[in-house]
Design a protein around this motif. Structure first.
Motif, PDB file in Angstrom:
ATOM      1  N   VAL A   7      -2.569  -1.136  -0.907  1.00 29.78           N
ATOM      2  CA  VAL A   7      -3.803  -0.390  -0.590  1.00 29.78           C
ATOM      3  C   VAL A   7      -3.375   0.799   0.253  1.00 29.78           C
ATOM      4  O   VAL A   7      -2.990   0.641   1.428  1.00 29.78           O
ATOM      5  CB  VAL A   7      -4.808  -1.271   0.163  1.00 29.78           C
ATOM      6  CG1 VAL A   7      -6.069  -0.466   0.506  1.00 29.78           C
ATOM      7  CG2 VAL A   7      -5.149  -2.507  -0.650  1.00 29.78           C
ATOM      8  N   SER A  19     -11.678  -1.995  -2.425  1.00 27.79           N
ATOM      9  CA  SER A  19     -11.680  -2.421  -1.019  1.00 27.79           C
ATOM     10  C   SER A  19     -12.623  -1.533  -0.206  1.00 27.79           C
ATOM     11  O   SER A  19     -12.578  -0.307  -0.289  1.00 27.79           O
ATOM     12  CB  SER A  19     -10.266  -2.326  -0.439  1.00 27.79           C
ATOM     13  OG  SER A  19     -10.283  -2.603   0.953  1.00 27.79           O
ATOM     14  N   ILE A  26     -13.222  -7.139  -0.124  1.00 28.25           N
ATOM     15  CA  ILE A  26     -12.372  -6.718  -1.245  1.00 28.25           C
ATOM     16  C   ILE A  26     -12.868  -7.479  -2.474  1.00 28.25           C
ATOM     17  O   ILE A  26     -12.986  -8.711  -2.460  1.00 28.25           O
ATOM     18  CB  ILE A  26     -10.890  -7.033  -0.984  1.00 28.25           C
ATOM     19  CG1 ILE A  26     -10.347  -6.174   0.167  1.00 28.25           C
ATOM     20  CG2 ILE A  26     -10.063  -6.811  -2.247  1.00 28.25           C
ATOM     21  CD1 ILE A  26      -8.934  -6.527   0.569  1.00 28.25           C
ATOM     22  N   VAL A  81      -4.368 -11.117   1.974  1.00 26.01           N
ATOM     23  CA  VAL A  81      -4.692  -9.724   2.286  1.00 26.01           C
ATOM     24  C   VAL A  81      -4.057  -9.374   3.630  1.00 26.01           C
ATOM     25  O   VAL A  81      -4.276 -10.063   4.635  1.00 26.01           O
ATOM     26  CB  VAL A  81      -6.214  -9.492   2.347  1.00 26.01           C
ATOM     27  CG1 VAL A  81      -6.522  -8.049   2.752  1.00 26.01           C
ATOM     28  CG2 VAL A  81      -6.846  -9.812   1.009  1.00 26.01           C
TER      29      VAL A  81
END
Length: 535
Positions: A162, A134, A216, A201
């Protein structure tokens, strides 16, 4: 008494002559016994009516789906979730701690090597691997899901956290797919099948901007796949290819002459649990006699390429997937009778099978991991034939090295053979005595006394036996003939066979049943003459 007899003149030499007669063998033989002496490679059975059959069997091959079909590892995803806008800090609704959601859905091609178009796969094992990076300067979650990948009807979902807002986040992730079903979808205008994946996301504002072009990247593979079952069009596979040979012992011990079987059959017995149609082609079927002479088995188009039974998807659901087929090569669809009249001692064959001869328009396919195809070869010779001067030969150990030790006392050996032949077969019988190098020493019967054991009398219409034939033979060996036998190490038994002829002189085809017998009595008489001076 001494005045009347002079014992001094009495000769003490004595000579004894003695005759011994003894039966040494008797019994009954049928054709099964006779053939067993000459052929140990076949087995002999009978039909319900008693007709004898000689059968040669061999397993040509056996393949399971796991040996033939493999699902390759698939690099099926390289996907970029890219921002196509810029969002600066302080933008309304985009404050620190706020969440921005990006959603994407994509169809990814699922590739195979043989033109397969599978619509579903049940996996015994498999691994879905992700490599994720990312560039966004935010933490958050990446949720990967697919309603086309299910376990117990529950869609696949995996969440990657993340936890690095530096823009350099990377992660590797593996998800176990054991027991999952993967559903693939067709697409108009394409030869590929597709797997639909959904991506969500969730970016949690860290105070930085979102810049257009940040992305990403997701790379995914499915590997280590082992299927429990696959469904759909499996493509054009060479399911089997096999070549080999088979010895025919009955003809290996035959020397010459003529024999023609009335209803011989070569059967391919197939058991199949692949839910796939196939076309089997026979590219080679040759009979050999010796190292060079050969003849070709030919057959019509129904045998040149043939199919076999296969289970349907309904059979799979009902757990009834094993289907049997017998493909028979016989006198109606081939030259098999002429082929056998050549007296081949061995055959060589080659055949292959390809899936889906009709292409995608053919029946629906399925294959389970234990789907299997077994093909056995069976050569069936009903003992229903006509023959003339057809000779069988067998070599036996017959070591007579010590016979000359007693030859001085044996004047004569007489061997008497009485035969009652209940078979519809004339038998020309001989035993040859040979030395260690197979050089001829003598024979049981002289040329003019070799017995021809007459056939039983038969009904010309049905070929059935009406009454037995009879034969009595006497053989005499004397002095030097007995001594000469001491070099004998082997006996060669030779039987010439001939079926009866009709009133026009034409050979008649006859059947041999389990109750057709040859009764025999073998006896020997030995005349011995011994003198006391010989001891």
């Amino acid at each position: 008494m001494q005045d009347e007899y002079n014992f001094d003149k009495l000769d003490d030499e004595m000579e004894v002559e003695l005759g011994i007669l003894s039966p040494i063998a008797y019994g009954s033989l049928n054709l099964e016994d006779l053939i067993s002496e000459f052929d140990s490679t076949s087995f002999i059975s009978s039909e319900p009516d008693g007709l004898l059959l000689i059968t040669y069997q061999d397993s040509l091959f056996s393949y399971i789906a796991d040996d033939l079909l493999n699902i390759p590892s698939t690099d099926f995803i390289q996907y970029f979730i890219e921002s196509d806008f810029t969002l600066l800090p302080g933008f309304p609704g985009w404050n620190i701690g706020d969440t921005l959601v990006l959603q994407r859905s994509e169809d990814f091609p699922f590739s195979f090597s043989q033109g397969e178009k599978l619509d579903s796969m049940i996996l015994d094992a498999g691994t879905l691997n992700f490599n994720i990076s990312s560039q966004f300067l935010h933490t958050g979650n990446i949720i990967i899901s697919s309603s086309n990948i299910k376990l117990n009807n529950v869609p696949f979902v995996d969440t990657i956290v993340v936890d690095d807002a530096s823009g350099g986040f990377t992660a590797d992730r593996s998800a176990n797919l054991d027991g999952y079903t993967i559903y693939l979808e067709d697409s108009v205008g394409s030869d590929s099948m597709f797997l639909t994946m959904d991506f969500t996301v969730q970016l949690i504002n860290s105070g930085a901007a979102i810049n257009a072009g940040e992305e990403i990247e997701i790379n995914a593979t499915i590997d280590n796949m082992d299927f429990d079952a696959i469904f759909g069009y499996i493509g054009d596979y060479e399911l089997i290819t096999q070549s080999g040979d088979l010895d025919l012992g009955f003809f290996q011990n035959s020397l010459d002459g003529y024999i023609r079987f009335e209803n011989p059959q070569i059967n391919f017995n197939i058991t199949n649990s692949y839910g796939v149609p196939a076309a089997v082609s026979i590219s080679r079927f040759v009979g050999f006699k010796g190292d060079t002479d050969s003849t070709l088995l030919t057959f019509d188009s129904t045998i040149d390429t043939f199919g076999y039974a296969f289970p349907s998807i309904a059979d799979y659901i009902n757990n009834d997937i094993y289907k049997d087929t017998t493909i028979s090569i016989n006198s109606q669809n081939s030259n098999v009778s002429d082929f056998l009249a050549f007296l081949p001692s061995s055959i060589e064959y080659a055949l292959s099978a390809n899936s889906n001869p009709e292409g995608e328009s053919g029946p629906y396919n399925f294959v389970s991991d234990d789907s299997q195809i077994d093909i056995d070869f069976e050569f069936v010779l009903p003992l229903w034939f006509q023959a003339d001067s057809f000779a069988l030969e067998e070599i036996i150990d017959l070591d007579l090295v010590d016979i000359d030790d007693d030859a001085n006392f044996i004047e004569r050996i007489n061997i008497m053979l009485e035969v009652y032949n209940g078979m519809p077969l004339e038998i020309d019988f001989q035993v040859y005595f040979v030395d260690s190098l197979y050089n001829h020493v003598d024979s049981l019967f002289s040329l003019n006394s070799q017995p021809v054991i007459g056939s039983a009398t038969i009904d010309e219409t049905t070929g059935d036996v009406l009454s037995p034939g009879t034969k009595t033979s006497l053989v005499e060996f004397t002095g030097d003939e007995i001594t000469a036998l001491n070099t004998v190490r082997y006996g060669i038994i030779r039987a010439g066979l001939k079926t009866p002829s009709d009133s026009n002189g034409d050979l008649v085809s006859v059947k041999f049943y389990t109750d057709y017998l040859v009764d025999f009595n073998l006896s020997v008489s030995i005349d011995v003459k011994a003198n006391t001076n010989d001891f």
